[in-house]
Enzyme design. Sequence first.
Site, PDB file in Angstrom:
ATOM      1  N   ASN A   1       2.817 106.205  48.632  1.00 52.90           N
ATOM      2  CA  ASN A   1       3.972 105.795  48.500  1.00 52.90           C
ATOM      3  C   ASN A   1       3.935 104.536  47.522  1.00 52.90           C
ATOM      4  OD1 ASN A   1       6.251 107.064  50.012  1.00 52.90           O
ATOM      5  ND2 ASN A   1       4.948 106.930  51.800  1.00 52.90           N
TER       6      ASN A   1
ATOM      7  N   ARG B   1      -5.746  86.530  63.361  1.00 52.47           N
ATOM      8  CA  ARG B   1      -4.742  87.195  62.643  1.00 52.47           C
ATOM      9  C   ARG B   1      -3.852  86.426  61.819  1.00 52.47           C
ATOM     10  NH1 ARG B   1      -1.432  90.363  67.134  1.00 52.47           N
ATOM     11  NH2 ARG B   1      -0.526  91.209  65.170  1.00 52.47           N
TER      12      ARG B   1
ATOM     13  N   LEU C   1       1.466  93.506  62.174  1.00 50.44           N
ATOM     14  CA  LEU C   1       1.588  92.178  61.874  1.00 50.44           C
ATOM     15  C   LEU C   1       2.354  91.252  63.049  1.00 50.44           C
ATOM     16  CD1 LEU C   1       3.518  93.306  58.617  1.00 50.44           C
ATOM     17  CD2 LEU C   1       1.304  92.090  58.551  1.00 50.44           C
TER      18      LEU C   1
ATOM     19  N   HIS D   1       8.486 105.153  57.646  1.00 46.15           N
ATOM     20  CA  HIS D   1       7.622 105.822  58.793  1.00 46.15           C
ATOM     21  C   HIS D   1       8.058 107.184  58.686  1.00 46.15           C
ATOM     22  CE1 HIS D   1       6.017 106.198  62.724  1.00 46.15           C
ATOM     23  NE2 HIS D   1       6.940 107.040  62.969  1.00 46.15           N
TER      24      HIS D   1
ATOM     25  N   ASP E   1       7.046 100.034  64.799  1.00 50.76           N
ATOM     26  CA  ASP E   1       8.062 100.945  63.968  1.00 50.76           C
ATOM     27  C   ASP E   1       9.403 100.853  64.499  1.00 50.76           C
ATOM     28  OD1 ASP E   1       6.215 102.150  62.290  1.00 50.76           O
ATOM     29  OD2 ASP E   1       5.614 103.574  64.076  1.00 50.76           O
TER      30      ASP E   1
ATOM     31  N   GLU F   1       9.492 111.205  51.459  1.00 48.41           N
ATOM     32  CA  GLU F   1       9.013 109.854  51.228  1.00 48.41           C
ATOM     33  C   GLU F   1       9.009 109.214  49.930  1.00 48.41           C
ATOM     34  OE1 GLU F   1       5.848 108.539  53.748  1.00 48.41           O
ATOM     35  OE2 GLU F   1       5.801 110.455  54.685  1.00 48.41           O
TER      36      GLU F   1
END
Length: 228
Positions: A13, A65, A93, A109, A145, A174
């Site tokens: 992508n 993180r 994230l 997605h 998502d 996509e």
Amino acid sequence: MRVAILISGRGSNMAALLHAAAVPGYPATIALVLSNRADAAGLAVAQAAGVPTAVVESRAFKSDRDGFERAMEAEFAHHGIELVALAGFMRVLTEGFVERWRDRLVNIHPSLLPSFKGLDTHARALAAGVKLHGCTVHLVRHGVDDGPILAQAAVPVLPGDDEAALAARVLEQEHLLYPAALAWLAAGQVRMQGELAVVTAPGAQGVLANPLPAPAPLPTTDAWRVSG
């Protein structure tokens, strides 16, 4: 608008976005491709296209993180990044990062969200017996998502489909859908109504034909399904 693409692997992508952004008049510049893995194959693709690349190894931040994300944001600042596009970026994230980039962080997605969030979407679609499958471009929220939908492309599930065949057909869509949705966002053609994203681009209601000039053949009208 200056865009960073985040990848973890081959970045197919990402390659579609690079191709679209190379067309004169596209409203976004791919200013950085960043990976959390130094061995990501997509880095070489970006470098061959003359796009700056960076690596922030997530393994170096196993218990930090926030530190990992701040290191990425340091790269964003260095390259003047205004939008972030996830393209096979295999990291969850934090809420803080998502909020700092609210409505400037976009993902694709491989399902028609909100159905089949998470992994193994094509196998799960086949197991569920759905007749339509596809892909979704959405703004990112903290849930997996989750977030306002910008665009969707649907493909039929055909008799005899296996996971590989269905995945390949969805991936074709996509590569068409993501560049168009990113263009709308970069051009300021997305208006938020609460948590609903309304696309205001001309022709973005229902079926969209020939959304981008490109040196390669453009999709037929049947290829495009968008929300707005």
